[in-house]
Design a protein around this motif. Structure first.
Motif, PDB file in Angstrom:
ATOM      1  N   ASP A 271       0.817  -1.213   0.000  1.00  0.00           N
ATOM      2  CA  ASP A 271       0.000   0.000   0.000  1.00  0.00           C
ATOM      3  C   ASP A 271       0.849   1.261   0.000  1.00  0.00           C
ATOM      4  OD1 ASP A 271      -2.380  -1.355   0.020  1.00  0.00           O
ATOM      5  OD2 ASP A 271      -2.514  -1.430   2.208  1.00  0.00           O
ATOM      6  N   GLU A 272       2.114   1.125   0.454  1.00  0.00           N
ATOM      7  CA  GLU A 272       2.961   2.310   0.602  1.00  0.00           C
ATOM      8  C   GLU A 272       3.705   2.662  -0.694  1.00  0.00           C
ATOM      9  OE1 GLU A 272       3.738  -0.668   1.140  1.00  0.00           O
ATOM     10  OE2 GLU A 272       5.885  -1.063   1.360  1.00  0.00           O
TER      11      GLU A 272
ATOM     12  N   PRO B 112       7.709   5.030  -9.860  1.00  0.00           N
ATOM     13  CA  PRO B 112       8.762   6.043  -9.954  1.00  0.00           C
ATOM     14  C   PRO B 112       8.216   7.274 -10.684  1.00  0.00           C
ATOM     15  CG  PRO B 112       9.610   3.895 -10.607  1.00  0.00           C
ATOM     16  CD  PRO B 112       8.128   3.734 -10.426  1.00  0.00           C
TER      17      PRO B 112
ATOM     18  N   PRO C  40       3.718  11.640   2.863  1.00  0.00           N
ATOM     19  CA  PRO C  40       4.433  11.032   4.005  1.00  0.00           C
ATOM     20  C   PRO C  40       4.043   9.561   4.158  1.00  0.00           C
ATOM     21  CG  PRO C  40       3.555  13.182   4.614  1.00  0.00           C
ATOM     22  CD  PRO C  40       3.018  12.867   3.247  1.00  0.00           C
ATOM     23  N   GLY C  41       5.034   8.694   4.355  1.00  0.00           N
ATOM     24  CA  GLY C  41       4.767   7.265   4.524  1.00  0.00           C
ATOM     25  C   GLY C  41       4.850   6.483   3.227  1.00  0.00           C
ATOM     26  N   GLU C  42       4.866   7.175   2.096  1.00  0.00           N
ATOM     27  CA  GLU C  42       4.920   6.473   0.809  1.00  0.00           C
ATOM     28  C   GLU C  42       6.361   6.362   0.316  1.00  0.00           C
ATOM     29  OE1 GLU C  42       0.520   7.907  -0.781  1.00  0.00           O
ATOM     30  OE2 GLU C  42       2.321   8.709  -1.741  1.00  0.00           O
ATOM     31  N   ILE C  43       6.653   5.294  -0.432  1.00  0.00           N
ATOM     32  CA  ILE C  43       7.986   5.176  -1.027  1.00  0.00           C
ATOM     33  C   ILE C  43       7.870   4.735  -2.482  1.00  0.00           C
ATOM     34  CG2 ILE C  43       9.159   4.704   1.171  1.00  0.00           C
ATOM     35  CD1 ILE C  43       9.338   1.798   0.345  1.00  0.00           C
ATOM     36  N   THR C  44       8.968   4.929  -3.206  1.00  0.00           N
ATOM     37  CA  THR C  44       8.988   4.601  -4.628  1.00  0.00           C
ATOM     38  C   THR C  44       9.194   3.110  -4.808  1.00  0.00           C
ATOM     39  OG1 THR C  44       9.905   6.765  -5.133  1.00  0.00           O
ATOM     40  CG2 THR C  44      10.167   5.064  -6.808  1.00  0.00           C
ATOM     41  N   GLU C  45       8.381   2.502  -5.663  1.00  0.00           N
ATOM     42  CA  GLU C  45       8.529   1.083  -5.987  1.00  0.00           C
ATOM     43  C   GLU C  45       9.743   0.929  -6.901  1.00  0.00           C
ATOM     44  OE1 GLU C  45       8.834  -2.198  -7.816  1.00  0.00           O
ATOM     45  OE2 GLU C  45       7.478  -1.191  -9.192  1.00  0.00           O
TER      46      GLU C  45
END
Lengths: 393, 393
Positions: free
Chosen positions: A176-177, A181, A187-192
């Motif tokens: 979910d986070e 690219p 906030p809390g999300e990151i790049t796959e």
């Protein structure tokens, strides 16, 4: 457990010049003699060898030139006793001649030559079929074709060949986070990033990668991926595979098919699982980049090779190197360490890369190779010679 | 002599996900912190570490749960003294908390937990920038990109990168006797196979291969190829390069440009020449498949790597193996022997392949590697440990 559940892909016909890197599905036999005719291996004179016997500087043999043969052309000439035909490297030998005297061993005047050294029958001649005889097996089934093999196919008349189909591998990333690219991150999300590692890694194994995108951490969403399992020769899912609340993928495999194992005694990569959905192998890997990369190398790559029939042949490259620092490990699990390779005076040295966090992809990009520390070992000492598997990931 | 005349290709912009196997033309720096925020490395409870000091089975610490944070979501909660927040692996740490207690070290009842083991500040937390800090160099210029590098580019926000252009290499095959594969052969004619070996070999070096077809053994025809030399980063011509009557290619290089050398003390491959036409490097190789393949490996491949700036880094793979049979060589030239590799009990053994004729391509397709015997050596004995270069040709 994996190999016994992997099926080899079927085959397809391909033009020889598109087949580099593909795997033969049957033996290839030559349709021709290579070379197709006796030809001279030197520039010089085609002769009857016996006419040169005993020749030397002081007593050269005298022969009559009756013509010449260029490369690419044939001739009806026949070389009789005391005769010679001027011949180029690669040109077909004329009838009657059984050897070529190199031009350097002769002197020519008008239509005569002096021969200063004897030749034996067959000398400086490549005979028809010397490289390959018609009907001879030239390449074996289950071989991954290299550039020189493509030349072999061309010269033996094998312009259409049967090769294994490239396994089609679906790659789905759960989390979910995760955002694609280029998407801005809340906030809390990151790049796959893992699918962008696994896709070229799959292609390097000779398979076709299909990126299925980011899948939310919900059971129904993972089941949707499994609905299309039979479109693929295997599925790779990352994330949702540890022992926390969201261990969705192994559960979804169990529900949709058969979960063969959940967890391996390998670090990194321990949360890896494997199962079958509608007969399609499903690999469930950890979501962290390093763990998924190492699990791919240790578990998925051998399976992709087995699907193409490559498992038995085509050994894995390895290098012996001396450890520059000790490598510790825990008993009861296999550790996979990353090392930098250095070459000094012809010898290889391996410097273990210090690991600070489980998600640190830098420890992979900085590595030249992997060392495995078996589960019954507590590690290697500085100076030990260890086996390094070069890392192409 | 070659390296001093080779120019590096210029660069082009490429999307990160199309760049596997390409070579970076400049250093890549991260545009982000990776991870972008402090996150929990475990499933458990985010706490103030000092609140857990002294905890054990008999004297657990009691904390109040004030909420939970899922992966992918942020929270404005702040953890005060005596408080805890339930947290998933990968979820952002809440304000106030500096460590995560693993769920296994706690017991939960309603909105309270008991903590049975202390954690130190930072424990089970991946801090922002732990993997990579914004602005940090993550990949160096002149690196050939591997799959894990593509993931690094994605996660550091480098979606467009500068890579070296693929060198464009023209391949022309000279020989009046040669016909395209599939054409029926008249007496004296043979099938052209070398361009089908060199093209994928060139591509495997990261360059682009353009097959220019079969060129008749005539000076004017070779000059025609040279008229377009500046369309290419290099030209490879085979055939017409030995010391016979039809040594056209080196002569044509001399006439159209500069012949740098003609002939090398290497066998097979001795008739190799090198020169420049309109500033474009021109490699003239023997016409026989084996000689051209070995000359490609020894002379052309290093040049193609140098064009991409790969020469200094990215060492050549090599294996130490024990010779199963002696290898003889003549003083004064380097011999390149082909060997089969066998693995027994973790050790590699090299079996030299018997060579019967100079044109026998089988000696290449059967080989797993090459051994070079230096010009000042008469060879190696059975049992000697030699260095093998794995053959990917």
């Amino acid at each position: 457990m994996i190999f016994s559940r992997i099926k080899e892909v079927n085959s397809e016909e391909l033009s020889f010049d598109e087949a580099t890197g593909r795997v033969l599905s049957k033996d290839v036999k030559s349709k021709l003699n290579v070379p197709p005719f006796d030809r001279s291996a030197m520039d010089g004179f085609a002769v009857r060898a016996e006419d040169t016997f005993g020749a030397d500087e002081n007593e050269p043999r005298h022969l009559q030139i009756i013509g010449s043969i260029e490369i690419g052309s044939a001739s009806d000439m026949e070389v009789g006793r005391g005769q010679a035909v001027e011949i180029a490297t690669g040109a077909p030998m004329p009838k009657g001649a059984d050897a070529t005297v190199m031009v350097e061993k002769t002197s020519k005047e008008n239509n005569k030559i002096k021969v200063f050294e004897p030749v034996s029958p067959g000398e400086n001649v490549s005979s028809a079929g010397e490289d390959v005889k018609s009907g001879q097996k030239v390449l074996e089934a289950d071989r991954r074709l290299r550039p020189s093999d493509i030349g072999m196919l061309a010269s033996t008349g094998n312009l259409k060949i049967q090769v294994k189909r490239r396994p089609k591998i679906g790659i789905a990333i759960t989390g979910d986070e995760l955002r694609k690219p280029g998407k801005s991150l809340k906030p809390g999300e990151i790049t796959e990033s893992v699918s962008y590692i696994l896709a070229p890694a799959v292609e390097k194994c000779g398979a076709e990668a299909v990126r299925l995108g980011i899948v939310p951490d919900r059971f129904e969403e993972i089941e949707k991926i499994f609905n299309n399992a039979s479109d693929f020769d295997a599925l790779i899912l990352t994330g949702g595979s540890s022992v926390g609340e969201k261990d969705l993928v192994p559960d979804a495999i169990s529900k949709s098919g058969e979960l063969v194992f959940h967890g391996v005694a390998v670090r990194p990569g321990s949360p890896s699982s494997f199962g079958l959905v509608d007969g399609t192998p499903v690999f469930s890997l950890a979501g962290f980049p390093v763990a998924s990369v190492i699990a791919f190398e240790m578990i998925v790559r051998p399976a992709l090779r087995a699907m193409q029939g490559l498992q038995a042949k085509d050994f894995r490259m390895e290098i012996k190197a001396k450890l520059l620092r000790k490598l510790s490990s825990s008993l009861g699990r296999m550790d996979v360490a990353r090392v930098r390779l250095k070459k000094d005076n012809g010898d290889f040295f391996a410097e273990p890369i210090r690991v600070t966090g489980s998600s640190v992809l830098r420890t992979v990009t900085e590595a030249d190779g992997l060392v495995t520390i078996p589960e019954n070992s507590e590690g290697f000492s500085e100076g030990d010679v260890v086996t390094i598997y070069p890392l192409d990931l």
